[in-house]
Every structure is written in C-alpha cells, then in structure tokens.
Design a protein around this motif. Structure first.
Motif, PDB file in Angstrom:
ATOM      1  N   ARG A 226      26.929 -11.025   1.558  1.00  7.06           N
ATOM      2  CA  ARG A 226      25.575 -10.590   1.902  1.00  7.06           C
ATOM      3  C   ARG A 226      24.823 -11.794   2.445  1.00  7.06           C
ATOM      4  N   ARG A 227      24.197 -11.625   3.588  1.00  9.24           N
ATOM      5  CA  ARG A 227      23.452 -12.735   4.172  1.00  9.24           C
ATOM      6  C   ARG A 227      22.136 -12.938   3.423  1.00  9.24           C
ATOM      7  N   GLU A 228      21.528 -14.087   3.617  1.00  5.88           N
ATOM      8  CA  GLU A 228      20.265 -14.411   2.957  1.00  5.88           C
ATOM      9  C   GLU A 228      19.143 -13.553   3.541  1.00  5.88           C
ATOM     10  N   GLN A 229      18.262 -13.057   2.670  1.00  3.68           N
ATOM     11  CA  GLN A 229      17.172 -12.184   3.110  1.00  3.68           C
ATOM     12  C   GLN A 229      15.854 -12.633   2.501  1.00  3.68           C
ATOM     13  N   TRP A 230      14.790 -12.469   3.296  1.00  2.00           N
ATOM     14  CA  TRP A 230      13.432 -12.702   2.831  1.00  2.00           C
ATOM     15  C   TRP A 230      12.682 -11.393   3.003  1.00  2.00           C
ATOM     16  N   CYS A 231      12.058 -10.908   1.940  1.00  2.00           N
ATOM     17  CA  CYS A 231      11.464  -9.576   1.948  1.00  2.00           C
ATOM     18  C   CYS A 231      10.018  -9.617   1.481  1.00  2.00           C
ATOM     19  N   VAL A 232       9.215  -8.723   2.065  1.00  2.00           N
ATOM     20  CA  VAL A 232       7.807  -8.573   1.693  1.00  2.00           C
ATOM     21  C   VAL A 232       7.537  -7.087   1.512  1.00  2.00           C
ATOM     22  N   SER A 233       6.831  -6.745   0.424  1.00  2.00           N
ATOM     23  CA  SER A 233       6.437  -5.364   0.161  1.00  2.00           C
ATOM     24  C   SER A 233       4.947  -5.216   0.467  1.00  2.00           C
ATOM     25  N   LEU A 234       4.587  -4.132   1.157  1.00  2.00           N
ATOM     26  CA  LEU A 234       3.195  -3.881   1.522  1.00  2.00           C
ATOM     27  C   LEU A 234       2.701  -2.579   0.916  1.00  2.00           C
ATOM     28  N   ASP A 235       1.415  -2.533   0.592  1.00  2.00           N
ATOM     29  CA  ASP A 235       0.706  -1.307   0.230  1.00  2.00           C
ATOM     30  C   ASP A 235      -0.195  -0.943   1.399  1.00  2.00           C
ATOM     31  N   ASP A 236      -0.563   0.326   1.502  1.00  2.36           N
ATOM     32  CA  ASP A 236      -1.450   0.824   2.565  1.00  2.36           C
ATOM     33  C   ASP A 236      -0.945   0.390   3.944  1.00  2.36           C
ATOM     34  N   VAL A 237       0.330   0.651   4.213  1.00  4.43           N
ATOM     35  CA  VAL A 237       0.949   0.222   5.462  1.00  4.43           C
ATOM     36  C   VAL A 237       0.265   0.904   6.639  1.00  4.43           C
ATOM     37  N   ASP A 238      -0.144   0.117   7.609  1.00  6.83           N
ATOM     38  CA  ASP A 238      -0.843   0.580   8.812  1.00  6.83           C
ATOM     39  C   ASP A 238      -2.078   1.414   8.476  1.00  6.83           C
ATOM     40  N   GLY A 239      -2.735   1.103   7.370  1.00 13.52           N
ATOM     41  CA  GLY A 239      -3.964   1.787   6.978  1.00 13.52           C
ATOM     42  C   GLY A 239      -3.746   3.119   6.289  1.00 13.52           C
ATOM     43  N   ASN A 240      -2.531   3.536   6.047  1.00 14.20           N
ATOM     44  CA  ASN A 240      -2.219   4.803   5.391  1.00 14.20           C
ATOM     45  C   ASN A 240      -2.123   4.549   3.889  1.00 14.20           C
ATOM     46  N   ALA A 241      -3.071   5.100   3.131  1.00 11.39           N
ATOM     47  CA  ALA A 241      -3.143   4.853   1.695  1.00 11.39           C
ATOM     48  C   ALA A 241      -1.953   5.454   0.953  1.00 11.39           C
ATOM     49  N   ARG A 242      -1.257   6.395   1.561  1.00  9.95           N
ATOM     50  CA  ARG A 242      -0.108   7.008   0.882  1.00  9.95           C
ATOM     51  C   ARG A 242       1.182   6.213   1.080  1.00  9.95           C
ATOM     52  N   ARG A 243       1.176   5.247   1.965  1.00  7.28           N
ATOM     53  CA  ARG A 243       2.377   4.443   2.198  1.00  7.28           C
ATOM     54  C   ARG A 243       2.270   3.141   1.404  1.00  7.28           C
ATOM     55  N   ASP A 244       2.708   3.199   0.149  1.00  6.21           N
ATOM     56  CA  ASP A 244       2.688   2.039  -0.735  1.00  6.21           C
ATOM     57  C   ASP A 244       4.111   1.613  -1.053  1.00  6.21           C
ATOM     58  N   ASP A 245       4.249   0.371  -1.463  1.00 10.08           N
ATOM     59  CA  ASP A 245       5.527  -0.199  -1.882  1.00 10.08           C
ATOM     60  C   ASP A 245       6.605  -0.059  -0.813  1.00 10.08           C
ATOM     61  N   VAL A 246       6.265  -0.360   0.420  1.00 13.34           N
ATOM     62  CA  VAL A 246       7.227  -0.320   1.524  1.00 13.34           C
ATOM     63  C   VAL A 246       7.761  -1.733   1.724  1.00 13.34           C
ATOM     64  N   TRP A 247       9.078  -1.879   1.630  1.00 14.97           N
ATOM     65  CA  TRP A 247       9.712  -3.189   1.776  1.00 14.97           C
ATOM     66  C   TRP A 247      10.115  -3.423   3.225  1.00 14.97           C
ATOM     67  N   TYR A 248       9.908  -4.658   3.678  1.00 12.27           N
ATOM     68  CA  TYR A 248      10.307  -5.082   5.012  1.00 12.27           C
ATOM     69  C   TYR A 248      11.096  -6.376   4.898  1.00 12.27           C
ATOM     70  N   GLU A 249      12.154  -6.486   5.691  1.00 10.78           N
ATOM     71  CA  GLU A 249      12.843  -7.766   5.803  1.00 10.78           C
ATOM     72  C   GLU A 249      12.151  -8.546   6.912  1.00 10.78           C
ATOM     73  N   VAL A 250      11.795  -9.796   6.603  1.00  8.46           N
ATOM     74  CA  VAL A 250      11.010 -10.610   7.531  1.00  8.46           C
ATOM     75  C   VAL A 250      11.711 -11.936   7.766  1.00  8.46           C
ATOM     76  N   SER A 251      11.177 -12.707   8.695  1.00 11.53           N
ATOM     77  CA  SER A 251      11.721 -14.034   8.964  1.00 11.53           C
ATOM     78  C   SER A 251      11.289 -15.000   7.867  1.00 11.53           C
ATOM     79  N   ARG A 252      11.927 -16.141   7.815  1.00 17.75           N
ATOM     80  CA  ARG A 252      11.604 -17.148   6.803  1.00 17.75           C
ATOM     81  C   ARG A 252      10.168 -17.630   6.962  1.00 17.75           C
ATOM     82  N   THR A 253       9.704 -17.756   8.187  1.00 21.42           N
ATOM     83  CA  THR A 253       8.332 -18.216   8.442  1.00 21.42           C
ATOM     84  C   THR A 253       7.317 -17.229   7.888  1.00 21.42           C
TER      85      THR A 253
END
Length: 185
Positions: A135-162
C-alpha cells in the motif's frame, strides 16, 4: 525533518494571515471556534450552496476540517528471479588476401587474423529478495459540510502532502479549500 517542520510552520502562518484578511461581511460566526464563509465562496451572493462536484483531479472542494489521517506505506519482503548478465566471447579466424601483378607474375599474399566478438544476454541465476509495496503512503483529510451541503459530513479525501501539512496547521472546523487526488481514503 527540520525542512518539513519549517514548511509546515510557514504554511500555517500563511493560512492564518489569509484568514485574518477577510472582511467582517464575509465571515459569519457559528460558535466559539466555527467560521463559515458566505457569499462568493459558497456558490453566489444569495448564499445557496454549490451543486456537488465530483472529486476529480481538477475539481476544488471546500468544507470544514473534521479530521486528518496519515497512512504509512505498507511493505513486505518478496522474492523474484535474479537476472544476471552473462557474456560470451567468440573468436574466429579470418582469412585476408591481396593480389599484385598480372599474368605469370601475379602474386597473391594471404594472411590470417583473429577477430573477437562478445555477445551478452540476461539469464536467470537463482532468486533475490526485495521490498514490495503493498500500500502506498497516503495523506487524508475529512471534511464536514462539503461544498456548503450540511448533509455531506465526514467525507474523506486523499490529498497531497502539501495540503495535508496545511491542514495539520489549522484548527478543527476551520474552512479548507483544496483540490483532492480523489474521494475516499
């Protein structure tokens, strides 16, 4: 190690400085440490949320930082055929001749030389062990209210190290804008 810490510190100072530059009309308080940008950033002057954009390579998402996670690379030992280079040298005798004169006075001189040629090919010679990445190395961030939608909580995204380093330098529920590698982590 020092370079990473310095980069994270500079990123945190820039994010804090840019967050402080916003006008009071753009930031609405929703509690002691929650702030949400309204207006242009959330889809327009009316404050309506943007339609959901799929997490493609060029789609920027925004939301409130919920959690972060770093998943280290997982490796294992494996074996594979060991290929080595085997060369053989071939020698052959080559005949050379020259002629001079004509008729009965014609003289032919003959001599021999040895030419060397080398041919190489890769052949299997046992096995070797190597480190295989499971498994390669991963950096992840979880967001609430994704794109202003209050029902989209705890959505995980894989992001760059920066992006991950910038998220580490922010408080929980701080607004983040970034372009993810892909959704899910």
């Amino acid at each position: 190690m020092f370079k990473r810490l310095a980069t994270a510190a500079v990123t945190a100072v820039l994010i804090a400085g840019l967050g402080a530059c916003g006008s009071g009309a753009e930031v609405k308080e929703n509690g002691p440490d929650r702030s949400v940008r309204t207006g242009q950033g959330s889809g327009g002057a009316t404050g309506t949320p943007r339609p959901h954009a799929s997490a493609t390579a060029d789609a920027t998402v925004f939301g409130l930082r919920d959690d972060i996670r770093h998943r280290a690379a997982r490796t294992t030992r494996a074996t594979r055929p060991r290929m080595t280079k085997k060369c053989t040298t071939v020698t052959r005798r080559v005949r050379h001749s020259t002629s001079s004169g004509s008729g009965k006075k014609r003289h032919t001189r003959t001599w021999y030389s040895t030419e060397h040629s080398r041919t190489c090919k890769r052949v299997r010679s046992g096995t070797e062990t190597y480190t295989r990445v499971v498994r390669r190395e991963q950096w992840c961030v979880s967001l609430d209210d994704v794109d202003g939608n209050a029902r989209r909580d705890d959505v995980w995204y894989e992001v760059s190290r920066t992006t991950y380093d910038a998220a580490v330098g922010t408080d929980r529920h701080a607004r983040l804008d970034f372009t993810p590698r892909h959704e899910g982590c």
